[in-house]
Design a protein around this motif. Structure first.
Motif, PDB file in Angstrom:
ATOM      1  N   LYS A  57     -81.706   2.029 -54.496  1.00 22.38           N
ATOM      2  CA  LYS A  57     -81.764   3.397 -55.018  1.00 22.38           C
ATOM      3  C   LYS A  57     -80.416   4.094 -54.852  1.00 22.38           C
ATOM      4  O   LYS A  57     -79.951   4.800 -55.759  1.00 22.38           O
ATOM      5  N   LEU A  58     -79.763   3.872 -53.708  1.00 24.77           N
ATOM      6  CA  LEU A  58     -78.452   4.482 -53.475  1.00 24.77           C
ATOM      7  C   LEU A  58     -77.445   3.983 -54.506  1.00 24.77           C
ATOM      8  O   LEU A  58     -76.670   4.767 -55.058  1.00 24.77           O
ATOM      9  N   LYS A  67     -74.458  10.605 -59.474  1.00 26.83           N
ATOM     10  CA  LYS A  67     -75.271  11.673 -58.889  1.00 26.83           C
ATOM     11  C   LYS A  67     -74.931  11.779 -57.404  1.00 26.83           C
ATOM     12  O   LYS A  67     -75.628  11.259 -56.539  1.00 26.83           O
ATOM     13  N   TRP A  68     -73.845  12.480 -57.120  1.00 30.37           N
ATOM     14  CA  TRP A  68     -73.283  12.525 -55.773  1.00 30.37           C
ATOM     15  C   TRP A  68     -74.201  13.225 -54.779  1.00 30.37           C
ATOM     16  O   TRP A  68     -74.357  12.771 -53.648  1.00 30.37           O
ATOM     17  N   LYS A  69     -74.793  14.344 -55.178  1.00 34.88           N
ATOM     18  CA  LYS A  69     -75.656  15.088 -54.262  1.00 34.88           C
ATOM     19  C   LYS A  69     -76.893  14.270 -53.902  1.00 34.88           C
ATOM     20  O   LYS A  69     -77.266  14.182 -52.720  1.00 34.88           O
ATOM     21  N   GLU A  70     -77.513  13.664 -54.912  1.00 34.76           N
ATOM     22  CA  GLU A  70     -78.691  12.846 -54.666  1.00 34.76           C
ATOM     23  C   GLU A  70     -78.337  11.628 -53.811  1.00 34.76           C
ATOM     24  O   GLU A  70     -79.107  11.209 -52.943  1.00 34.76           O
ATOM     25  N   SER A  71     -77.144  11.065 -54.042  1.00 37.92           N
ATOM     26  CA  SER A  71     -76.674   9.927 -53.245  1.00 37.92           C
ATOM     27  C   SER A  71     -76.484  10.330 -51.793  1.00 37.92           C
ATOM     28  O   SER A  71     -76.775   9.557 -50.866  1.00 37.92           O
ATOM     29  N   ASP A  72     -75.996  11.546 -51.592  1.00 35.92           N
ATOM     30  CA  ASP A  72     -75.777  12.063 -50.247  1.00 35.92           C
ATOM     31  C   ASP A  72     -77.100  12.177 -49.491  1.00 35.92           C
ATOM     32  O   ASP A  72     -77.215  11.754 -48.330  1.00 35.92           O
ATOM     33  N   HIS A  73     -78.105  12.713 -50.148  1.00 33.36           N
ATOM     34  CA  HIS A  73     -79.422  12.857 -49.519  1.00 33.36           C
ATOM     35  C   HIS A  73     -80.066  11.492 -49.271  1.00 33.36           C
ATOM     36  O   HIS A  73     -80.741  11.305 -48.249  1.00 33.36           O
ATOM     37  N   GLU A  74     -79.856  10.547 -50.190  1.00 32.95           N
ATOM     38  CA  GLU A  74     -80.415   9.205 -50.006  1.00 32.95           C
ATOM     39  C   GLU A  74     -79.762   8.508 -48.817  1.00 32.95           C
ATOM     40  O   GLU A  74     -80.430   7.771 -48.073  1.00 32.95           O
ATOM     41  N   THR A  75     -78.475   8.746 -48.612  1.00 27.43           N
ATOM     42  CA  THR A  75     -77.778   8.161 -47.460  1.00 27.43           C
ATOM     43  C   THR A  75     -78.364   8.679 -46.153  1.00 27.43           C
ATOM     44  O   THR A  75     -78.595   7.916 -45.211  1.00 27.43           O
ATOM     45  N   LYS A  76     -78.618   9.975 -46.103  1.00 24.95           N
ATOM     46  CA  LYS A  76     -79.247  10.546 -44.908  1.00 24.95           C
ATOM     47  C   LYS A  76     -80.622   9.927 -44.682  1.00 24.95           C
ATOM     48  O   LYS A  76     -80.970   9.565 -43.553  1.00 24.95           O
ATOM     49  N   TYR A 120     -70.203  19.105 -55.113  1.00 23.10           N
ATOM     50  CA  TYR A 120     -70.519  17.689 -55.240  1.00 23.10           C
ATOM     51  C   TYR A 120     -69.999  17.155 -56.568  1.00 23.10           C
ATOM     52  O   TYR A 120     -70.638  17.320 -57.610  1.00 23.10           O
ATOM     53  N   ASP A 121     -68.843  16.550 -56.570  1.00 22.65           N
ATOM     54  CA  ASP A 121     -68.356  15.846 -57.755  1.00 22.65           C
ATOM     55  C   ASP A 121     -67.280  14.860 -57.332  1.00 22.65           C
ATOM     56  O   ASP A 121     -66.917  14.775 -56.153  1.00 22.65           O
ATOM     57  N   SER A 122     -66.766  14.105 -58.283  1.00 19.61           N
ATOM     58  CA  SER A 122     -65.808  13.042 -57.983  1.00 19.61           C
ATOM     59  C   SER A 122     -64.475  13.579 -57.476  1.00 19.61           C
ATOM     60  O   SER A 122     -63.661  12.828 -56.953  1.00 19.61           O
ATOM     61  N   GLN A 123     -64.248  14.895 -57.645  1.00 17.59           N
ATOM     62  CA  GLN A 123     -63.001  15.505 -57.190  1.00 17.59           C
ATOM     63  C   GLN A 123     -63.167  16.277 -55.883  1.00 17.59           C
ATOM     64  O   GLN A 123     -62.276  17.022 -55.480  1.00 17.59           O
ATOM     65  N   SER A 124     -64.305  16.117 -55.239  1.00 17.95           N
ATOM     66  CA  SER A 124     -64.484  16.726 -53.922  1.00 17.95           C
ATOM     67  C   SER A 124     -63.442  16.165 -52.966  1.00 17.95           C
ATOM     68  O   SER A 124     -62.916  15.066 -53.192  1.00 17.95           O
ATOM     69  N   PRO A 125     -63.082  16.901 -51.910  1.00 14.43           N
ATOM     70  CA  PRO A 125     -62.041  16.436 -50.990  1.00 14.43           C
ATOM     71  C   PRO A 125     -62.289  15.009 -50.513  1.00 14.43           C
ATOM     72  O   PRO A 125     -63.434  14.617 -50.264  1.00 14.43           O
ATOM     73  N   GLN A 126     -61.220  14.238 -50.421  1.00 14.73           N
ATOM     74  CA  GLN A 126     -61.338  12.864 -49.960  1.00 14.73           C
ATOM     75  C   GLN A 126     -62.021  12.812 -48.594  1.00 14.73           C
ATOM     76  O   GLN A 126     -61.668  13.548 -47.688  1.00 14.73           O
ATOM     77  N   ARG A 151     -72.078  13.498 -46.585  1.00 13.86           N
ATOM     78  CA  ARG A 151     -71.996  14.652 -45.696  1.00 13.86           C
ATOM     79  C   ARG A 151     -73.331  15.025 -45.074  1.00 13.86           C
ATOM     80  O   ARG A 151     -73.401  15.436 -43.912  1.00 13.86           O
ATOM     81  N   GLU A 152     -74.418  14.866 -45.808  1.00 14.34           N
ATOM     82  CA  GLU A 152     -75.724  15.346 -45.372  1.00 14.34           C
ATOM     83  C   GLU A 152     -76.163  14.733 -44.043  1.00 14.34           C
ATOM     84  O   GLU A 152     -76.892  15.366 -43.275  1.00 14.34           O
ATOM     85  N   TYR A 153     -75.686  13.533 -43.748  1.00  9.47           N
ATOM     86  CA  TYR A 153     -76.132  12.852 -42.527  1.00  9.47           C
ATOM     87  C   TYR A 153     -75.724  13.589 -41.252  1.00  9.47           C
ATOM     88  O   TYR A 153     -76.354  13.432 -40.210  1.00  9.47           O
ATOM     89  N   ILE A 154     -74.672  14.415 -41.325  1.00 11.40           N
ATOM     90  CA  ILE A 154     -74.217  15.088 -40.112  1.00 11.40           C
ATOM     91  C   ILE A 154     -75.272  16.058 -39.589  1.00 11.40           C
ATOM     92  O   ILE A 154     -75.325  16.342 -38.395  1.00 11.40           O
TER      93      ILE A 154
END
Length: 216
Positions: free
Chosen positions: A62-63, A71-80, A174-180, A185-188
């Protein structure tokens, strides 16, 4: 995977349909390879693998699908969610003290590889680890020393603005140009225990996200 990436599922989007066709070719090629592959595995190697119970398998399908679709935001939540699953804390939604130390480095590596691949090296745990080290951040049992390092890192990746950490209820770019290194992030927030459910709390809180990123 063949079901997930079948081109007929993307008839309304020509771009995604083309991606699906390319993906399906890779899946079919991998399937044919696996059918014909004859590994030279000795009995000693097989017995050795049984002695490594800490190598935990993790399903990242799914990730990968979310990352490939951008889908960066959804990927972030899936990682958490995956980290909570690895710790057996998915139902609670947050981690107990010490849970991060028990998460398999092999599983973290599997998640990290997907983030690095689909962001062209911009995001991932390993990217965050390199930034942490480049900035001269130090992990320490001393709260003051640890806080200085975390604040330095947080400002660099824009998790922290001024004297305030950006919470999970605040808007975040949340996009491809967000800071390196700013994603995932959500996992923190899962690392902060029950604080994860204390909406409205601002200012200082201890992150300890280095317990995740420094495993790679």
């Amino acid at each position: 995977l063949a079901k997930v990436w079948h081109p007929d599922r993307f008839c309304s989007d020509a771009t995604l349909q083309q991606k699906a066709q390319e993906k399906l070719k890779r899946i079919n090629a991998a399937y044919e390879f696996l059918k014909s592959y004859q590994p030279q595995v000795t009995q000693t190697k097989i017995e050795s693998n049984w002695e490594q119970p800490n190598e935990i398998l993790i399903n990242c399908e799914k990730l990968e699908e979310l990352l490939e679709l951008g889908k960066w935001k959804e990927s972030d939540h899936e990682t958490k969610r995956l980290l909570l699953e690895l710790a057996g804390r998915e139902q609670e939604g947050w981690l107990l003290s010490g849970d991060a130390k028990g998460i398999s480095s092999q599983a973290l590596l599997a998640i990290d590889r997907l983030w690095v691949e689909y962001s062209n090296g911009r995001f991932g745990f390993s990217v965050q680890s390199k930034i942490w080290q480049t900035l001269g951040c130090k992990s320490s049992d001393n709260i003051q020393t640890q806080t200085i390092s975390e604040n330095t890192f947080g400002k660099y990746v824009k998790w922290r603005v001024g004297s305030r950490w950006i919470s999970q209820w605040d808007s975040f770019n949340y996009d491809s140009q967000s800071p390196q290194g700013s994603l995932p992030r959500e996992y923190i927030f899962a690392l902060n225990g029950c604080w994860s459910f204390t909406q409205g709390s601002t200012g200082y809180f201890l992150l300890n996200f280095d317990e995740i990123i420094l495993k790679l």
